[in-house]
Design an enzyme around this catalytic site. Structure first.
Site, PDB file in Angstrom:
ATOM      1  N   HIS A  20       0.848  -1.282   0.125  1.00 62.48           N
ATOM      2  CA  HIS A  20      -0.158   0.030  -0.030  1.00 62.48           C
ATOM      3  C   HIS A  20       0.827   1.279  -0.120  1.00 62.48           C
ATOM      4  O   HIS A  20       0.293   2.377   0.446  1.00 62.48           O
ATOM      5  CB  HIS A  20      -1.026  -0.006   1.012  1.00 62.48           C
ATOM      6  CG  HIS A  20      -2.164  -0.969   1.073  1.00 62.48           C
ATOM      7  ND1 HIS A  20      -2.767  -1.579   2.182  1.00 62.48           N
ATOM      8  CD2 HIS A  20      -2.428  -1.929   0.200  1.00 62.48           C
ATOM      9  CE1 HIS A  20      -3.628  -2.581   1.757  1.00 62.48           C
ATOM     10  NE2 HIS A  20      -3.280  -2.667   0.468  1.00 62.48           N
ATOM     11  N   GLY A  31      -1.755  -9.060  12.620  1.00 69.05           N
ATOM     12  CA  GLY A  31      -2.354  -7.598  12.820  1.00 69.05           C
ATOM     13  C   GLY A  31      -3.036  -7.199  11.741  1.00 69.05           C
ATOM     14  O   GLY A  31      -3.129  -6.226  11.350  1.00 69.05           O
TER      15      GLY A  31
HETATM   16  P1  NAD Z   1      -7.171  -2.863  10.468  1.00 73.56           P
HETATM   17  O1  NAD Z   1      -7.037  -1.682  11.047  1.00 73.56           O
HETATM   18  O2  NAD Z   1      -8.184  -3.315   9.427  1.00 73.56           O
HETATM   19  O3  NAD Z   1      -7.019  -4.157  11.422  1.00 73.56           O
HETATM   20  C1  NAD Z   1      -6.054  -4.307  12.422  1.00 73.56           C
HETATM   21  C2  NAD Z   1      -5.990  -5.673  13.044  1.00 73.56           C
HETATM   22  O4  NAD Z   1      -4.922  -5.563  13.944  1.00 73.56           O
HETATM   23  C3  NAD Z   1      -7.171  -6.130  13.654  1.00 73.56           C
HETATM   24  O5  NAD Z   1      -7.712  -7.285  13.329  1.00 73.56           O
HETATM   25  C4  NAD Z   1      -6.938  -6.015  15.298  1.00 73.56           C
HETATM   26  O6  NAD Z   1      -7.436  -6.983  15.978  1.00 73.56           O
HETATM   27  C5  NAD Z   1      -5.344  -6.276  15.099  1.00 73.56           C
HETATM   28  N1  NAD Z   1      -4.797  -5.785  16.291  1.00 73.56           N
HETATM   29  C6  NAD Z   1      -4.738  -4.787  17.025  1.00 73.56           C
HETATM   30  N2  NAD Z   1      -3.687  -4.700  17.862  1.00 73.56           N
HETATM   31  C7  NAD Z   1      -3.039  -5.624  17.686  1.00 73.56           C
HETATM   32  C8  NAD Z   1      -1.885  -6.081  18.459  1.00 73.56           C
HETATM   33  N3  NAD Z   1      -1.396  -5.372  19.450  1.00 73.56           N
HETATM   34  N4  NAD Z   1      -1.107  -7.044  17.754  1.00 73.56           N
HETATM   35  C9  NAD Z   1      -1.570  -7.716  16.485  1.00 73.56           C
HETATM   36  N5  NAD Z   1      -2.780  -7.463  15.901  1.00 73.56           N
HETATM   37  C10 NAD Z   1      -3.633  -6.414  16.652  1.00 73.56           C
HETATM   38  O7  NAD Z   1      -5.732  -2.874   9.563  1.00 73.56           O
HETATM   39  P2  NAD Z   1      -5.339  -3.649   8.174  1.00 73.56           P
HETATM   40  O8  NAD Z   1      -5.988  -5.055   8.046  1.00 73.56           O
HETATM   41  O9  NAD Z   1      -3.844  -3.377   8.147  1.00 73.56           O
HETATM   42  O10 NAD Z   1      -6.271  -2.636   7.320  1.00 73.56           O
HETATM   43  C11 NAD Z   1      -5.641  -2.427   6.137  1.00 73.56           C
HETATM   44  C12 NAD Z   1      -5.475  -1.025   6.119  1.00 73.56           C
HETATM   45  O11 NAD Z   1      -4.949  -0.193   6.973  1.00 73.56           O
HETATM   46  C13 NAD Z   1      -4.234  -1.150   4.973  1.00 73.56           C
HETATM   47  O12 NAD Z   1      -4.702  -0.201   3.896  1.00 73.56           O
HETATM   48  C14 NAD Z   1      -2.983  -0.515   5.781  1.00 73.56           C
HETATM   49  O13 NAD Z   1      -2.369   0.601   4.589  1.00 73.56           O
HETATM   50  C15 NAD Z   1      -3.814   0.613   6.495  1.00 73.56           C
HETATM   51  N6  NAD Z   1      -3.284   1.205   7.745  1.00 73.56           N
HETATM   52  C16 NAD Z   1      -1.744   1.268   7.928  1.00 73.56           C
HETATM   53  C17 NAD Z   1      -1.180   1.585   9.293  1.00 73.56           C
HETATM   54  C18 NAD Z   1       0.211   1.734   9.341  1.00 73.56           C
HETATM   55  O14 NAD Z   1       0.982   1.945   8.378  1.00 73.56           O
HETATM   56  N7  NAD Z   1       0.740   1.644  10.507  1.00 73.56           N
HETATM   57  C19 NAD Z   1      -2.256   2.075  10.312  1.00 73.56           C
HETATM   58  C20 NAD Z   1      -3.555   2.075  10.056  1.00 73.56           C
HETATM   59  C21 NAD Z   1      -3.847   1.548   8.806  1.00 73.56           C
END
Ligand code: NAD
Length: 238
Positions: free
Chosen positions: A119, A186
């Site tokens: 992404h 995650g």
């Molecule tokens: P999402 O927000 O849909 O899901 C997050 C998942 O992480 C959930 O299933 C949740 O239960 C789990 N989670 C929460 N805390 C956790 C932990 N401590 N350890 C392990 N798992 C944990 O995120 P996704 O599935 O990555 O959604 C996809 C989109 O979100 C992507 O397009 C991505 O680019 C974007 N995104 C990226 C970031 C980043 O770069 N850090 C942050 C937010 C969203």
């Protein structure tokens, strides 16, 4: 589906060809909010306004203000024990590919080398005029930022409805089809085509190990489902 950490650890120990798919949850314990869970971004804002080309065209300054706030938050964050465990796993495996949906760059900062970013990156900016892509970590003073050519720069991330960077999904699919173990960390597994890598691995006969504090729609199908945070479970697997 098995939930024993000992059995999962033994499977990880034996694996020579490993692929990993990560999502926002792997960075949660670095203090970066996820999108969909409690406290996640989409509980407070509408993704249509912030993460679509239409939202950006309507109000680039509003979208950029949110992205710049996230960039500054990520700049202050550090990779956590989960990111570091994946670096160690890469050093141990004969073949290793880390496929991430994250745009924060924390895997690379931790030291992961073979990373496919599905992404894009929040640190890259792309010109809507000349299409040039630049990497910029410094604070952006003017919002929206402008390119040398005078065109408007947009965040170098993939928004809803957009295609993935050229070749990224093909390379990810090829790594998954060659892997004997796919570790999924995650991700809510709701965003496609990334989530499609999970049934692809299962169909190819690979073991799939899910690390997530919550259930996902693939939890019943995976080989191992370990409930907990990435920073606790991933080091415990090594
Ligand atoms: P999402 O927000 O849909 O899901 C997050 C998942 O992480 C959930 O299933 C949740 O239960 C789990 N989670 C929460 N805390 C956790 C932990 N401590 N350890 C392990 N798992 C944990 O995120 P996704 O599935 O990555 O959604 C996809 C989109 O979100 C992507 O397009 C991505 O680019 C974007 N995104 C990226 C970031 C980043 O770069 N850090 C942050 C937010 C969203």
């Amino acid at each position: 589906m098995r939930t024993s950490i000992e059995a999962a650890r033994e499977r990880v120990r034996r694996a020579k060809r490993v692929a990993v798919l990560t999502g926002a949850g792997v960075s949660a314990e670095s203090g970066i909010p996820t999108f969909r869970s409690n406290g996640g971004y989409w509980r407070q804002r509408r993704f249509e306004d912030l993460a679509t080309p239409q939202g950006f065209a309507r109000d680039p300054k509003f979208v950029w203000t949110w992205y710049e706030e996230r960039r500054r938050g990520i700049a202050r964050a550090e990779p956590n024990a989960g990111h570091r465990a994946l670096v160690e796993l890469e050093a141990r495996a004969e073949r290793f590919t880390l496929i991430t949906q994250n745009v924060d760059g924390l895997h690379e900062r931790a030291g992961s080398r073979n990373v496919i970013r599905l992404h894009g990156s929040i640190w890259s900016l792309r010109c809507l005029g000349c299409r040039r892509e630049i990497e910029e970590h410094a604070e952006l003073n003017e919002l929206p930022p402008l390119c040398e050519c005078g065109g408007m720069l947009r965040p170098g991330v993939v928004w809803f409805g957009e295609s993935l960077p050229a070749g990224a999904m093909e390379r990810a699919a090829s790594a998954v089809s060659e892997a004997e173990l796919l570790i999924v960390v995650g991700t809510s597994a709701q965003v496609y085509p990334a989530a499609g890598l999970i049934p692809m691995a299962l169909g190819a006969g690979a073991a799939v190990l899910e690390v997530n504090p919550a259930e996902t729609e693939f939890s019943d199908d995976v080989t191992f489902a370990l409930r907990g945070g990435a920073a606790e479970i991933l080091p415990a697997l090594l």
